[in-house]
Structure formats: structure tokens, C-alpha cells
Enzyme design. Structure first.
Site, PDB file in Angstrom:
ATOM      1  N   ASP A  24      14.830  31.104  25.048  1.00 42.52           N
ATOM      2  CA  ASP A  24      15.242  32.311  25.610  1.00 42.52           C
ATOM      3  C   ASP A  24      15.314  33.369  24.531  1.00 42.52           C
ATOM      4  O   ASP A  24      15.984  32.882  23.428  1.00 42.52           O
ATOM      5  CB  ASP A  24      16.132  32.300  26.443  1.00 42.52           C
ATOM      6  CG  ASP A  24      16.091  31.508  27.858  1.00 42.52           C
ATOM      7  OD1 ASP A  24      14.975  31.140  28.072  1.00 42.52           O
ATOM      8  OD2 ASP A  24      17.045  30.869  28.192  1.00 42.52           O
TER       9      ASP A  24
HETATM   10  N1  URA Z   1      17.271  26.287  28.668  1.00 42.74           N
HETATM   11  C1  URA Z   1      17.632  27.640  28.949  1.00 42.74           C
HETATM   12  O1  URA Z   1      18.413  27.893  29.760  1.00 42.74           O
HETATM   13  N2  URA Z   1      17.321  28.306  28.052  1.00 42.74           N
HETATM   14  C2  URA Z   1      16.590  27.932  26.898  1.00 42.74           C
HETATM   15  O2  URA Z   1      16.280  28.894  26.025  1.00 42.74           O
HETATM   16  C3  URA Z   1      16.208  26.736  26.646  1.00 42.74           C
HETATM   17  C4  URA Z   1      16.802  25.843  27.703  1.00 42.74           C
END
Ligand code: URA
Length: 244
Positions: free
Chosen positions: A107
Site C-alpha cells: 500500500d
Molecule cells: N497488508 C496490508 O494491509 N497492506 C500492505 O501493504 C501489505 C499487506
């Protein structure tokens, strides 16, 4: 940045057959892209991102394989381009690395270990749901998790009507009003760790991926990258005769 390429051109470039013969292989249903049989010539693929097979055997690109890890900072998107003009992980990498792609995603607000490669077979293998490798995260949550919450995270919580697979969850430390967990998951659903924690009543305020399979982020500084070692590539099922 890499452009999509016609499948028959790609097969010809990889030395599989002439373009015309490649069109025949496609018409005969002998070619798959990311696991699906493609029978129409003209289908476009992205070399280095998509996995192509002929008669069940992965087609290797003529390019030398490159496998790197990046310590992604927060505030970057994990795509090659961003329509909203945000910074992308590609901005952190030198052009000499050529056309490489992120293996999976992190993310915008997540930092840590991101693998990138030009080997589409490697990407496909690592991200395919049937053999997703484990991913380990350092997770700071608001509030202190109850034994029931930890048990639910470990055994699986319902996300969008589907239960998550069992996960390993360690409490690294508890602070006043927050806790730091180490969570290892074996699948890669969208925003999975954040959603799992939310499902048991905890907001994630910090998230860093620290390992994928046997490959660890270690002390690589934020924003820095390095080539994977041959052992690391082999450990993830890649071509050991990598670029270093
Ligand atoms: N889980 C999440 O919530 N975000 C990420 O970037 C990776 C795994």
C-alpha cells in the site's frame, strides 16, 4: 517504460518460433498467458510481467534476469505509473536496471520489502494464489489485543465473506495504548493485514514488510535497493544464474 507487445512477436523474440509459426502455436491452443490458454494472435502481453508458456513450459525472455529488493518508503505507489501523478517505486530505481516490475504490491502507506524483477515466471509463481509465499510484517496497532483477538487473527477472520488462512502472530511488545505485532500471512489479499486487524477492532498505524519467504529486509535503509543474492533467488524459486 515497457510497452505491451503482441504475443507472437514476444514468442519470436524469445527464439521460440518465427512470428508466423508462433501464430500457429497460438491458434493450436499451445500457448498460455498467466495460466489461460490464448487462441487469438494479437493478444498483448507485458514482457517481464506476464508468464507465458508453450506446451506447458515457461518461455524465458532473452533478457538477462534481474531480481532486486527495495525498501519501499511510505508515500510511494507500487505501480510503474500513477494516473494521479504520485511518486512510484520506479522513481527510486536507476534506469540501468531496465524494465523491471514489482512482484505484488504494498500500500501507499506501507513500507518495507518489495521485490522487483523482469522475470514474469518468477512473479507469477510468487503471486499465484496456489503457491503464495509467506510474507512477514511488523505491525503497530492501536489498543492492546485480547487473547481472543490474537486467536482470531491466527485462525482466520472473515474478510469480504471469505475467511483468511491461518497466520502466525507474535506480540513483540505492548506499550501504553498500542502494541507491536509480527504477523506472517500466506496469501496476498488487498490490504490484508490492515483489514485483518480492523476485523478484530484494531487500527494499524504502522506497517512494514520485513520478509518474503526466506528473504529478509535486514538493515537495508529506507529508499535503498540491492540485487538479491543467488541463494535468495534460488530460495524463492528463481533462476540462480541471476545478474550478480
Ligand atoms: N497488508 C496490508 O494491509 N497492506 C500492505 O501493504 C501489505 C499487506
Amino acid at each position: 517504460m515497457p510497452e505491451p507487445m503482441r504475443l507472437q512477436k514476444y514468442l519470436a523474440q524469445c527464439g521460440i518460433a518465427s512470428r508466423r509459426a508462433a501464430e500457429e502455436l497460438i491458434a493450436l491452443g499451445r500457448v498460455t498467458v498467466n495460466g489461460k490458454v490464448i487462441c487469438t494472435a494479437g493478444e498483448k502481453i507485458i514482457p517481464g510481467r506476464d508468464m507465458v508458456t508453450v506446451d506447458g513450459k515457461p518461455v524465458r525472455s532473452a533478457e538477462k534476469p534481474v531480481y532486486i529488493m527495495l525498501n519501499k518508503p511510505r508515500g510511494y505507489v507500487t505501480t510503474v505509473r500513477d494516473e494521479q501523478g504520485r511518486k512510484t517505486v520506479m522513481d527510486l530505481l536507476p534506469a540501468e536496471l531496465g524494465r523491471i516490475y514489482p512482484v505484488g504490491r504494498l500500500d501507499f502507506d506501507t513500507e518495507g520489502l518489495l521485490l522487483l524483477t523482469n522475470d514474469g515466471n518468477f512473479t507469477h509463481r510468487l503471486t499465484h494464489p496456489s503457491h503464495e509465499i509467506s510474507k512477514t510484517y511488523l505491525v503497530k496497532i492501536l489498543g492492546l489485543p485480547s487473547p481472543e483477538a490474537l486467536k482470531a487473527l491466527r485462525t482466520g477472520v472473515m474478510l469480504e465473506g471469505r475467511k483468511t488462512h491461518p497466520a502466525e502472530v507474535l506480540v513483540k511488545h505492548r506499550e501504553i495504548g498500542s502494541a507491536v505485532l509480527v504477523i506472517t500471512i500466506h496469501e496476498g489479499r488487498n490490504r490484508q493485514v490492515r483489514k485483518m486487524c480492523a476485523a478484530v477492532g484494531h487500527k494499524v498505524v504502522f506497517l512494514r514488510r520485513i520478509a518474503e519467504g526466506s528473504v529478509r529486509l535486514g538493515d537495508l535503509p529506507i529508499g535503498a535497493w540491492r540485487h538479491l543474492t543467488a541463494d535468495e533467488v534460488t530460495g524463492l524459486g528463481g533462476n540462480p544464474h541471476a545478474d550478480n
